[in-house]
Design a protein around this motif. Structure first.
Motif, PDB file in Angstrom:
ATOM      1  N   ARG A 287       0.839  -1.207   0.000  1.00 33.93           N
ATOM      2  CA  ARG A 287       0.000   0.000   0.000  1.00 33.93           C
ATOM      3  C   ARG A 287       0.875   1.258   0.000  1.00 33.93           C
ATOM      4  NH1 ARG A 287      -4.547   0.139   4.374  1.00 33.93           N
ATOM      5  NH2 ARG A 287      -5.419  -1.298   2.876  1.00 33.93           N
ATOM      6  N   LYS A 288       1.929   1.250   0.812  1.00 31.74           N
ATOM      7  CA  LYS A 288       2.841   2.394   0.854  1.00 31.74           C
ATOM      8  C   LYS A 288       3.578   2.574  -0.477  1.00 31.74           C
ATOM      9  CE  LYS A 288       3.828   2.192   5.824  1.00 31.74           C
ATOM     10  NZ  LYS A 288       4.915   1.928   6.800  1.00 31.74           N
ATOM     11  N   LEU A 289       3.933   1.458  -1.121  1.00 28.86           N
ATOM     12  CA  LEU A 289       4.594   1.557  -2.426  1.00 28.86           C
ATOM     13  C   LEU A 289       3.675   2.218  -3.453  1.00 28.86           C
ATOM     14  CD1 LEU A 289       6.398  -1.884  -2.644  1.00 28.86           C
ATOM     15  CD2 LEU A 289       7.510   0.349  -2.785  1.00 28.86           C
ATOM     16  N   TYR A 290       2.412   1.798  -3.489  1.00 29.92           N
ATOM     17  CA  TYR A 290       1.452   2.413  -4.409  1.00 29.92           C
ATOM     18  C   TYR A 290       1.327   3.911  -4.128  1.00 29.92           C
ATOM     19  CZ  TYR A 290      -0.411  -1.948  -6.405  1.00 29.92           C
ATOM     20  OH  TYR A 290      -0.561  -3.135  -7.075  1.00 29.92           O
ATOM     21  N   GLN A 291       1.188   4.280  -2.855  1.00 29.60           N
ATOM     22  CA  GLN A 291       1.047   5.690  -2.486  1.00 29.60           C
ATOM     23  C   GLN A 291       2.278   6.484  -2.885  1.00 29.60           C
ATOM     24  OE1 GLN A 291       0.276   5.169   1.712  1.00 29.60           O
ATOM     25  NE2 GLN A 291      -1.949   5.106   1.431  1.00 29.60           N
ATOM     26  N   ASP A 292       3.452   5.916  -2.655  1.00 40.55           N
ATOM     27  CA  ASP A 292       4.692   6.608  -2.969  1.00 40.55           C
ATOM     28  C   ASP A 292       4.874   6.752  -4.483  1.00 40.55           C
ATOM     29  OD1 ASP A 292       7.028   7.702  -1.429  1.00 40.55           O
ATOM     30  OD2 ASP A 292       8.081   6.471  -2.911  1.00 40.55           O
ATOM     31  N   ALA A 293       4.498   5.746  -5.231  1.00 40.12           N
ATOM     32  CA  ALA A 293       4.593   5.832  -6.689  1.00 40.12           C
ATOM     33  C   ALA A 293       3.719   6.966  -7.211  1.00 40.12           C
ATOM     34  CB  ALA A 293       4.194   4.501  -7.325  1.00 40.12           C
ATOM     35  N   VAL A 294       2.499   7.060  -6.719  1.00 41.32           N
ATOM     36  CA  VAL A 294       1.586   8.122  -7.147  1.00 41.32           C
ATOM     37  C   VAL A 294       2.136   9.484  -6.722  1.00 41.32           C
ATOM     38  CG1 VAL A 294      -0.720   9.097  -6.812  1.00 41.32           C
ATOM     39  CG2 VAL A 294      -0.449   6.639  -7.225  1.00 41.32           C
ATOM     40  N   ARG A 295       2.605   9.579  -5.488  1.00 39.97           N
ATOM     41  CA  ARG A 295       3.133  10.852  -4.982  1.00 39.97           C
ATOM     42  C   ARG A 295       4.322  11.334  -5.811  1.00 39.97           C
ATOM     43  NH1 ARG A 295       6.995  12.275  -1.703  1.00 39.97           N
ATOM     44  NH2 ARG A 295       7.518  10.201  -0.979  1.00 39.97           N
ATOM     45  N   ASN A 296       5.122  10.390  -6.331  1.00 35.53           N
ATOM     46  CA  ASN A 296       6.299  10.734  -7.136  1.00 35.53           C
ATOM     47  C   ASN A 296       6.006  10.751  -8.636  1.00 35.53           C
ATOM     48  OD1 ASN A 296       8.986  11.080  -5.613  1.00 35.53           O
ATOM     49  ND2 ASN A 296       7.931   9.445  -4.485  1.00 35.53           N
ATOM     50  N   ASP A 297       4.718  10.681  -8.991  1.00 35.28           N
ATOM     51  CA  ASP A 297       4.303  10.727 -10.390  1.00 35.28           C
ATOM     52  C   ASP A 297       4.960   9.631 -11.234  1.00 35.28           C
ATOM     53  OD1 ASP A 297       2.708  11.757 -12.423  1.00 35.28           O
ATOM     54  OD2 ASP A 297       4.300  13.106 -13.138  1.00 35.28           O
ATOM     55  N   LEU A 298       5.030   8.421 -10.653  1.00 42.82           N
ATOM     56  CA  LEU A 298       5.544   7.263 -11.376  1.00 42.82           C
ATOM     57  C   LEU A 298       4.367   6.496 -11.964  1.00 42.82           C
ATOM     58  CD1 LEU A 298       8.148   5.951  -8.769  1.00 42.82           C
ATOM     59  CD2 LEU A 298       8.582   7.370 -10.788  1.00 42.82           C
ATOM     60  N   GLU A 299       4.494   6.084 -13.193  1.00 37.33           N
ATOM     61  CA  GLU A 299       3.427   5.315 -13.831  1.00 37.33           C
ATOM     62  C   GLU A 299       3.524   3.856 -13.369  1.00 37.33           C
ATOM     63  OE1 GLU A 299       1.564   4.441 -18.240  1.00 37.33           O
ATOM     64  OE2 GLU A 299       3.486   5.470 -18.082  1.00 37.33           O
ATOM     65  N   ILE A 300       2.476   3.346 -12.764  1.00 39.18           N
ATOM     66  CA  ILE A 300       2.422   1.963 -12.295  1.00 39.18           C
ATOM     67  C   ILE A 300       2.095   1.083 -13.499  1.00 39.18           C
ATOM     68  CG2 ILE A 300       1.237   0.337 -10.773  1.00 39.18           C
ATOM     69  CD1 ILE A 300       0.721   2.826  -8.913  1.00 39.18           C
ATOM     70  N   THR A 301       2.934   0.068 -13.743  1.00 39.08           N
ATOM     71  CA  THR A 301       2.808  -0.726 -14.967  1.00 39.08           C
ATOM     72  C   THR A 301       2.434  -2.186 -14.729  1.00 39.08           C
ATOM     73  OG1 THR A 301       5.183  -1.180 -14.960  1.00 39.08           O
ATOM     74  CG2 THR A 301       4.433   0.766 -16.187  1.00 39.08           C
ATOM     75  N   GLY A 302       2.180  -2.566 -13.485  1.00 40.87           N
ATOM     76  CA  GLY A 302       1.813  -3.952 -13.235  1.00 40.87           C
ATOM     77  C   GLY A 302       1.456  -4.171 -11.785  1.00 40.87           C
ATOM     78  N   PRO A 303       1.075  -5.413 -11.449  1.00 37.63           N
ATOM     79  CA  PRO A 303       0.688  -5.749 -10.071  1.00 37.63           C
ATOM     80  C   PRO A 303       1.906  -5.922  -9.168  1.00 37.63           C
ATOM     81  CG  PRO A 303       0.577  -7.699 -11.444  1.00 37.63           C
ATOM     82  CD  PRO A 303       0.934  -6.552 -12.359  1.00 37.63           C
TER      83      PRO A 303
ATOM     84  N   ALA B 232       7.857  -5.523  -4.580  1.00 39.32           N
ATOM     85  CA  ALA B 232       8.194  -4.676  -5.724  1.00 39.32           C
ATOM     86  C   ALA B 232       6.954  -4.302  -6.522  1.00 39.32           C
ATOM     87  CB  ALA B 232       9.183  -5.415  -6.626  1.00 39.32           C
ATOM     88  N   LEU B 233       6.904  -3.046  -6.916  1.00 40.26           N
ATOM     89  CA  LEU B 233       5.815  -2.522  -7.729  1.00 40.26           C
ATOM     90  C   LEU B 233       6.389  -2.081  -9.069  1.00 40.26           C
ATOM     91  CD1 LEU B 233       2.804  -1.701  -7.860  1.00 40.26           C
ATOM     92  CD2 LEU B 233       3.524   0.555  -7.006  1.00 40.26           C
ATOM     93  N   PRO B 234       5.975  -2.711 -10.179  1.00 36.99           N
ATOM     94  CA  PRO B 234       6.474  -2.296 -11.488  1.00 36.99           C
ATOM     95  C   PRO B 234       6.062  -0.856 -11.816  1.00 36.99           C
ATOM     96  CG  PRO B 234       5.520  -4.486 -11.613  1.00 36.99           C
ATOM     97  CD  PRO B 234       5.143  -3.917 -10.271  1.00 36.99           C
ATOM     98  N   VAL B 235       7.037  -0.065 -12.233  1.00 35.22           N
ATOM     99  CA  VAL B 235       6.807   1.327 -12.621  1.00 35.22           C
ATOM    100  C   VAL B 235       7.688   1.646 -13.828  1.00 35.22           C
ATOM    101  CG1 VAL B 235       6.233   2.119 -10.269  1.00 35.22           C
ATOM    102  CG2 VAL B 235       8.609   2.226 -11.061  1.00 35.22           C
ATOM    103  N   THR B 236       7.300   2.682 -14.573  1.00 38.68           N
ATOM    104  CA  THR B 236       8.181   3.143 -15.645  1.00 38.68           C
ATOM    105  C   THR B 236       9.395   3.811 -15.000  1.00 38.68           C
ATOM    106  OG1 THR B 236       6.935   5.203 -15.781  1.00 38.68           O
ATOM    107  CG2 THR B 236       6.374   3.487 -17.367  1.00 38.68           C
ATOM    108  N   LYS B 237      10.504   3.733 -15.674  1.00 38.43           N
ATOM    109  CA  LYS B 237      11.719   4.375 -15.186  1.00 38.43           C
ATOM    110  C   LYS B 237      11.505   5.881 -15.249  1.00 38.43           C
ATOM    111  CE  LYS B 237      16.690   4.177 -15.649  1.00 38.43           C
ATOM    112  NZ  LYS B 237      17.805   3.564 -16.376  1.00 38.43           N
TER     113      LYS B 237
ATOM    114  N   ILE C 149      13.358  11.139  -7.635  1.00 34.12           N
ATOM    115  CA  ILE C 149      12.198  10.937  -6.771  1.00 34.12           C
ATOM    116  C   ILE C 149      12.594  11.158  -5.324  1.00 34.12           C
ATOM    117  CG2 ILE C 149      11.134   9.323  -8.399  1.00 34.12           C
ATOM    118  CD1 ILE C 149      11.832   7.068  -6.381  1.00 34.12           C
ATOM    119  N   ASP C 150      11.619  11.551  -4.526  1.00 36.29           N
ATOM    120  CA  ASP C 150      11.796  11.739  -3.089  1.00 36.29           C
ATOM    121  C   ASP C 150      11.045  10.600  -2.415  1.00 36.29           C
ATOM    122  OD1 ASP C 150      12.147  12.672  -0.509  1.00 36.29           O
ATOM    123  OD2 ASP C 150      10.476  14.089  -0.650  1.00 36.29           O
ATOM    124  N   SER C 151      11.780   9.556  -2.033  1.00 36.81           N
ATOM    125  CA  SER C 151      11.112   8.345  -1.563  1.00 36.81           C
ATOM    126  C   SER C 151      11.981   7.591  -0.565  1.00 36.81           C
ATOM    127  CB  SER C 151      10.833   7.443  -2.770  1.00 36.81           C
ATOM    128  OG  SER C 151      10.308   6.211  -2.345  1.00 36.81           O
TER     129      SER C 151
END
Length: 152
Positions: A32-48, A69-74, A79-81
């Motif tokens: 859950r924290k990974l998903y929140q952090d990805a969104v906060r850092n404007d990372l595109e989530i690319t998988g489960p 691990a949460l797949p994201v685009t590079k 990022i501030d994480s």
């Protein structure tokens, strides 16, 4: 069950040393924290979300490395994480999907280990669980892919 190669995947991840006896402190927390952090850092989530076990042998007290691990685009920006970015390397595995409650993971792993023995494959020491659908209210709707790493 099938043998396949998973291509490299860029991920935002959390990593720790733990055991199966202690692992529940991370369930429904770090992903859950990974998903929140990805969104906060404007990372595109690319998988489960992936749970990656290195050195786990199924025993409750064995300490192993757990990577969530949460797949994201590079990202093209810094990022501030509290989490880190890396690329998971290509992964040779034998896999099967579990439809339903995670209590069935024991049988899924058992069937995969049986197939590994039958085909005389060598395990790499890394296993992955990919949570394609998580339904905590209706666990019979869960879809989980289990991958056991093999050496080619």
């Amino acid at each position: 069950m099938q043998t396949k190669t998973i291509q490299p995947i860029h991920v935002l991840y959390f990593e720790t040393r733990t055991s199966f006896k202690e692992i529940f402190q991370y369930v429904r927390v770090e992903a859950r924290k990974l998903y929140q952090d990805a969104v906060r850092n404007d990372l595109e989530i690319t998988g489960p979300v992936y749970w990656i076990y290195n050195g786990a042998d199924g025993q409750p007290d064995t300490v192993f490395t757990l990577t969530i691990a949460l797949p994201v685009t590079k990202p093209s920006h810094s990022i501030d994480s509290p989490y880190h970015l890396k690329q998971l390397e290509a992964f040779e595995c034998i896999s099967a999907e579990l439809y339903g409650n995670w209590d069935g993971l024991v049988n899924t792993y058992g069937a995969l280990f049986g197939e590994i023995m039958a085909q005389k494959l060598n395990m790499s020491g890394q296993n992955r669980e990919i949570y394609l659908n998580m339904d905590f209210e209706n666990p019979e709707r869960n879809i989980t892919e289990v991958q056991i790493g093999i050496l080619k």
